[in-house]
Design a protein around this motif. Structure first.
Motif, PDB file in Angstrom:
ATOM      1  N   ALA A   1      59.247 -43.634 -15.827  1.00 48.35           N
ATOM      2  CA  ALA A   1      60.179 -42.497 -15.774  1.00 48.35           C
ATOM      3  C   ALA A   1      60.245 -41.942 -17.210  1.00 48.35           C
ATOM      4  CB  ALA A   1      61.560 -42.905 -15.235  1.00 48.35           C
ATOM      5  N   GLY A   2      60.394 -42.806 -18.261  1.00 46.58           N
ATOM      6  CA  GLY A   2      60.520 -42.787 -19.696  1.00 46.58           C
ATOM      7  C   GLY A   2      59.213 -42.026 -20.184  1.00 46.58           C
ATOM      8  N   LEU A   3      58.103 -42.622 -19.982  1.00 46.65           N
ATOM      9  CA  LEU A   3      56.684 -42.023 -20.426  1.00 46.65           C
ATOM     10  C   LEU A   3      56.172 -40.622 -19.684  1.00 46.65           C
ATOM     11  CD1 LEU A   3      54.603 -45.256 -20.403  1.00 46.65           C
ATOM     12  CD2 LEU A   3      55.662 -44.089 -22.322  1.00 46.65           C
ATOM     13  N   THR A   4      56.741 -40.528 -18.427  1.00 37.15           N
ATOM     14  CA  THR A   4      56.589 -39.270 -17.565  1.00 37.15           C
ATOM     15  C   THR A   4      57.231 -38.186 -18.368  1.00 37.15           C
ATOM     16  OG1 THR A   4      55.655 -40.365 -15.610  1.00 37.15           O
ATOM     17  CG2 THR A   4      56.371 -37.997 -15.445  1.00 37.15           C
ATOM     18  N   PHE A   5      58.477 -38.524 -18.254  1.00 34.76           N
ATOM     19  CA  PHE A   5      59.194 -37.542 -19.170  1.00 34.76           C
ATOM     20  C   PHE A   5      58.980 -37.061 -20.657  1.00 34.76           C
ATOM     21  CE2 PHE A   5      63.056 -36.537 -21.849  1.00 34.76           C
ATOM     22  CZ  PHE A   5      63.876 -35.460 -21.060  1.00 34.76           C
ATOM     23  N   SER A   6      58.793 -37.918 -21.185  1.00 37.40           N
ATOM     24  CA  SER A   6      58.118 -37.953 -22.554  1.00 37.40           C
ATOM     25  C   SER A   6      57.022 -36.914 -22.720  1.00 37.40           C
ATOM     26  CB  SER A   6      58.208 -38.949 -23.542  1.00 37.40           C
ATOM     27  OG  SER A   6      59.315 -39.708 -23.520  1.00 37.40           O
ATOM     28  N   TYR A   7      56.210 -37.253 -21.846  1.00 39.56           N
ATOM     29  CA  TYR A   7      54.779 -36.599 -21.850  1.00 39.56           C
ATOM     30  C   TYR A   7      55.200 -35.027 -21.508  1.00 39.56           C
ATOM     31  CZ  TYR A   7      50.377 -34.697 -19.849  1.00 39.56           C
ATOM     32  OH  TYR A   7      49.317 -34.024 -19.728  1.00 39.56           O
TER      33      TYR A   7
ATOM     34  N   VAL B   1      60.214 -41.018  -8.454  1.00 41.73           N
ATOM     35  CA  VAL B   1      60.715 -40.963  -9.992  1.00 41.73           C
ATOM     36  C   VAL B   1      60.129 -40.131 -10.619  1.00 41.73           C
ATOM     37  CG1 VAL B   1      60.572 -42.397 -12.092  1.00 41.73           C
ATOM     38  CG2 VAL B   1      61.205 -43.408  -9.755  1.00 41.73           C
ATOM     39  N   VAL B   2      58.748 -39.742 -10.632  1.00 46.68           N
ATOM     40  CA  VAL B   2      58.153 -38.778 -11.275  1.00 46.68           C
ATOM     41  C   VAL B   2      58.566 -37.317 -11.005  1.00 46.68           C
ATOM     42  CG1 VAL B   2      55.602 -37.335 -11.657  1.00 46.68           C
ATOM     43  CG2 VAL B   2      55.788 -39.846 -11.514  1.00 46.68           C
ATOM     44  N   MET B   3      58.756 -37.213  -9.685  1.00 50.45           N
ATOM     45  CA  MET B   3      59.456 -35.738  -9.457  1.00 50.45           C
ATOM     46  C   MET B   3      60.925 -35.649 -10.203  1.00 50.45           C
ATOM     47  SD  MET B   3      56.974 -34.031  -8.160  1.00 50.45           S
ATOM     48  CE  MET B   3      57.983 -32.401  -7.612  1.00 50.45           C
ATOM     49  N   HIS B   4      61.689 -36.539 -10.287  1.00 52.96           N
ATOM     50  CA  HIS B   4      63.011 -36.446 -11.041  1.00 52.96           C
ATOM     51  C   HIS B   4      62.659 -36.273 -12.154  1.00 52.96           C
ATOM     52  CE1 HIS B   4      67.273 -37.187 -10.683  1.00 52.96           C
ATOM     53  NE2 HIS B   4      67.226 -37.925 -11.892  1.00 52.96           N
TER      54      HIS B   4
ATOM     55  N   THR C   1      66.536 -43.748 -18.667  1.00 51.56           N
ATOM     56  CA  THR C   1      65.884 -44.133 -17.332  1.00 51.56           C
ATOM     57  C   THR C   1      66.044 -45.422 -17.037  1.00 51.56           C
ATOM     58  OG1 THR C   1      63.800 -44.883 -18.500  1.00 51.56           O
ATOM     59  CG2 THR C   1      64.173 -42.443 -18.212  1.00 51.56           C
ATOM     60  N   LEU C   2      67.286 -46.078 -17.446  1.00 49.14           N
ATOM     61  CA  LEU C   2      67.539 -47.439 -17.075  1.00 49.14           C
ATOM     62  C   LEU C   2      68.286 -47.468 -15.507  1.00 49.14           C
ATOM     63  CD1 LEU C   2      69.300 -48.668 -20.323  1.00 49.14           C
ATOM     64  CD2 LEU C   2      67.053 -48.889 -19.693  1.00 49.14           C
ATOM     65  N   ASN C   3      68.114 -48.506 -14.852  1.00 44.59           N
ATOM     66  CA  ASN C   3      68.787 -48.707 -13.738  1.00 44.59           C
ATOM     67  C   ASN C   3      70.366 -48.807 -13.761  1.00 44.59           C
ATOM     68  OD1 ASN C   3      66.538 -48.932 -12.185  1.00 44.59           O
ATOM     69  ND2 ASN C   3      66.773 -51.294 -11.849  1.00 44.59           N
ATOM     70  N   PRO C   4      71.263 -48.184 -12.943  1.00 40.60           N
ATOM     71  CA  PRO C   4      72.389 -48.236 -13.179  1.00 40.60           C
ATOM     72  C   PRO C   4      73.214 -49.470 -13.459  1.00 40.60           C
ATOM     73  CG  PRO C   4      72.061 -46.928 -11.309  1.00 40.60           C
ATOM     74  CD  PRO C   4      70.624 -47.683 -11.737  1.00 40.60           C
ATOM     75  N   SER C   5      72.711 -50.680 -12.975  1.00 35.43           N
ATOM     76  CA  SER C   5      73.280 -51.800 -13.483  1.00 35.43           C
ATOM     77  C   SER C   5      72.764 -52.394 -14.604  1.00 35.43           C
ATOM     78  CB  SER C   5      72.675 -52.870 -12.285  1.00 35.43           C
ATOM     79  OG  SER C   5      71.128 -53.139 -12.387  1.00 35.43           O
ATOM     80  N   ALA C   6      72.097 -51.885 -15.296  1.00 30.23           N
ATOM     81  CA  ALA C   6      71.705 -52.297 -16.553  1.00 30.23           C
ATOM     82  C   ALA C   6      72.556 -51.169 -17.691  1.00 30.23           C
ATOM     83  CB  ALA C   6      70.114 -51.962 -16.800  1.00 30.23           C
ATOM     84  N   MET C   7      73.095 -50.182 -17.091  1.00 32.26           N
ATOM     85  CA  MET C   7      73.374 -49.165 -18.140  1.00 32.26           C
ATOM     86  C   MET C   7      74.954 -49.447 -18.679  1.00 32.26           C
ATOM     87  SD  MET C   7      72.318 -45.900 -16.146  1.00 32.26           S
ATOM     88  CE  MET C   7      73.556 -44.632 -16.946  1.00 32.26           C
ATOM     89  N   ALA C   8      75.723 -50.529 -18.237  1.00 32.66           N
ATOM     90  CA  ALA C   8      77.036 -50.535 -18.623  1.00 32.66           C
ATOM     91  C   ALA C   8      77.029 -51.020 -20.089  1.00 32.66           C
ATOM     92  CB  ALA C   8      77.781 -51.617 -17.681  1.00 32.66           C
TER      93      ALA C   8
END
Length: 506
Positions: free
Chosen positions: A19-25, A495-498, A315-322
C-alpha cells in the motif's frame, strides 16, 4: 475524499508495504512536485510480500513466505502488471491460463481426502456425491423454497455463518465447504466474519433475487464484461500512457489469466517500486524509523515525529494504529483485531510427490474437516511454478523436479488459544497426500506473520467508517487511511486499487 496537497507540498506515508509503496509511486507519477517521506519501522520494505531465496544443495530456491499470486480478474492486478511494465520488469511477469492444471482447487473432506472444487456441471455432479457436500442439495432446495428479497435499507450486518444457515436451513454447507474458503482468504472464522464486508456477493444475491441459487443461475453463461472500469481508464489517461487500443488489449490479456506472478517471487513488485523511489529526489525512504505519533498541527498541517506535513497517508492495519493516533477515540477501545498465521515452507528436491489426481493450486481445510491442528490450507507451489508461462515469450520456465508447498496454520484458531504443533500438521498433510514427507528429509522453514490480516468481524464497516469520519474531523482532511484494513477486499490487488483511488483524487 481528495488529498489536500498544495504545490510543492510535503506528504508523509506510514508503512512501506504494498500500500505505502504503491501510493508513493503513483503520487510521484501524478504529482512530481510533491515531497514524499516514507516511514517504515522495519529494516526492510515490502510488508507481507516476502519471497525468500536460500541455497539448497548448491542451488538457489525461492520460498514464498506471504502472498504469491495475483488474481487475473482483479483490476488491481492490471495496474500492478502495468506498473511493472513501466519499471522495465515485464520480462519477469508470468501467468497461468484458466485451463491450466494449476488452476484446480481442492477442499479436504471429513475423511481426509481431497475433493476438487467444481468448475462445470460434470464436476458438480461428482462433487455432490462426496460426503463433503452433505446437505448441499437439501440446502439449495431450502434456499429456493424460502425465496425472499432482503430490504437494502433495513438489513443489519450478520456473520457469514448466520447468513448461510438462514438461507440453507442449516450450518452444514457453511461448515463443510464455505468455511474453507474463509480460511484461505481471511484465515478467519466465517461465524465471526461480517456478511456486509466479506460476503457481499451473498448479500447482493439475496437482495436482488431473494435466493443464492437464483443468483448463481442468473450468472451462468454470462461472458465477463470487457468494459474497463472508470478507475482503470483514468489510471491509463493519467499515468499508464498506453493508447486506448493497447490498454484495452493489455487489460483483456491480464483478465484472461487465472493468476499471475513474477519470476523472482511476488516481492519483486515492492522491490521494483522501492528501487524506483530511491532514485527520486523528491522521495525519502526512512527504513527503521517508526512513527511515534500523528498529531494535529497548527493551521493546515499534521505533525509526525516533530515534522510538519501537508498530508499523511497511513497504511497500517487498524489494530496497529491506536498508539500513533491517540486523538482518534475509535481506535482506543481494542475493537479492531487481527489474526496471525504460521507459514511453513516445505521443499523436497529432485522428486515430485504431488500426484496428478490432486495436482492444482492446493487445498483448503473447512472447519468440519479440521483435525484440531489449526491447518487452514496448503499451497502446491511447485505445481503452480511448473505451469507458469512467461508473459512475453508465452513459454514455460525451466523447472527442475521438486516438491514445494506452503502450509498455512493458525489464524482464528490461534486467537482462540489453540496450541499449534507444526510437526503434527506436516504429518496430517502427509496423510492427505498419501506420502510420508518425513521420509524424504524435506527442507522446512517457518515464519509467523504476526497480526497480518485484519479481522473483518460483524459491524466492521461501521467501526471503520466512524474512524474515517473522526480522522477527517480531527485532522481537517489532512490524514487519510489506506492499507488492507480500509481497502475493498483483503487481496494485494484490492489494496492497490484503494491506493490508486486516493491518488487519482490528489
Amino acid at each position: 475524499m481528495s488529498l489536500q496537497v498544495p504545490r510543492n507540498g510535503k506528504v508523509c506515508v506510514i508503512g512501506s508495504g504494498v500500500a505505502g509503496l504503491t501510493f508513493s509511486y503513483l503520487l510521484n507519477q501524478l504529482r512530481p512536485d510533491v515531497h514524499i517521506d516514507i516511514y517504515e519501522k522495519q529494516e526492510r520494505s515490502g510488508g507481507w510480500l516476502n519471497s525468500h531465496h536460500r541455497e539448497v544443495n548448491g542451488s538457489k530456491v525461492m520460498l514464498e513466505r506471504g502472498p504469491r499470486t495475483l488474481r487475473g480478474k482483479s483490476d488491481g492486478s492490471i495496474v500492478m502488471i502495468d506498473i511493472m511494465r513501466r519499471l522495465g520488469q515485464l520480462s519477469q511477469v508470468q501467468y497461468v491460463g484458466k485451463k491450466s492444471q494449476a488452476n484446480r482447487q481442492f477442499l479436504l473432506n471429513g475423511q481426509g481426502r481431497l475433493v476438487e472444487v467444481p468448475k462445470n456441471w460434470t464436476q458438480f455432479a461428482k462433487f455432490v456425491m462426496d460426503p463433503i457436500s452433505g446437505g448441499l442439495v437439501r440446502g439449495m432446495a431450502h434456499d429456493l423454497l424460502h425465496c425472499k428479497r432482503l430490504d437494502r435499507k433495513t438489513y443489519e450486518d450478520e456473520s457469514v455463518g448466520q447468513l448461510l444457515a438462514r438461507r440453507f436451513g442449516s450450518t452444514e454447507i457453511g461448515d463443510r465447504i464455505i468455511s474453507g474458503i474463509y480460511h484461505g482468504i481471511y484465515a478467519g472464522d466465517m461465524n465471526e466474519m461480517s456478511s456486509l464486508h466479506t460476503g457481499r456477493r451473498f448479500v447482493e444475491d439475496e437482495m436482488k433475487y431473494g435466493s443464492f441459487v437464483r443468483g448463481m443461475f442468473s450468472g451462468l453463461g454470462a461472458k465477463p464484461s470487457e468494459i474497463l472500469s472508470g478507475e482503470l481508464m483514468e489510471y491509463n489517461r493519467s499515468i499508464g500512457g498506453q493508447t486506448q487500443h493497447n490498454w484495452t488489449e493489455f487489460a483483456r490479456r491480464v483478465k484472461q489469466s487465472a493468476m499471475l506472478g513474477f519470476a523472482g517471487g511476488l516481492e519483486q513488485y515492492p522491490l521494483a517500486l522501492r528501487a524506483y523511489l530511491e532514485k527520486q529526489q523528491q522521495v525519502r525512504l526512512r527504513l527503521g524509523q517508526a512513527v511515534a505519533s500523528v498529531l494535529p498541527g497548527t493551521g493546515q498541517n499534521v505533525v509526525v515525529n516533530g515534522v510538519h506535513y501537508d498530508h499523511v497517508r497511513s497504511t497500517l492495519n487498524p489494530s496497529a494504529m491506536a498508539a500513533i493516533f491517540p486523538e482518534i477515540q475509535g481506535l482506543q477501545h481494542g475493537d479492531f483485531k487481527s489474526v496471525s498465521v504460521y507459514i511453513m515452507n516445505v521443499y523436497v528436491p529432485g522428486t515430485n510427490l504431488i500426484r496428478d489426481a490432486i495436482a492444482g493450486f492446493g487445498y483448503l481445510v473447512p472447519q468440519r474437516s479440521s483435525q484440531g491442528d489449526g491447518l487452514l490450507g496448503v499451497i502446491f507451489d511447485s505445481v503452480v511454478e511448473r505451469n507458469y508461462l512467461n508473459w512475453q515469450t508465452q513459454l514455460p520456465r525451466h523447472q527442475d523436479d521438486c516438491t514445494k508447498m506452503t502450509l498455512m496454520v493458525g489464524g482464528h484458531y490461534l486467537n482462540k488459544g489453540l496450541h499449534l504443533d507444526l510437526h503434527k500438521c506436516l504429518g496430517h498433510v502427509s496423510n492427505h497426500l498419501g506420502v510420508d514427507l518425513a521420509a524424504y528429509n524435506p527442507v522446512t522453514q517457518n515464519l509467523l506473520a504476526r497480526d497480518g490480516i485484519p479481522v473483518f468481524d460483524v459491524g466492521f464497516d461501521k467501526k471503520a467508517a466512524r474512524v474515517v469520519e473522526e480522522c477527517t474531523r480531527l485532522y481537517a482532511g489532512h490524514v487519510t487511511l489506506g492499507g488492507v484494513g480500509f481497502a475493498r477486499g483483503p487481496g494485494v490487488p484490492d489494496v492497490v486499487m484503494h491506493e490508486l483511488a486516493a491518488v487519482l483524487h490528489a
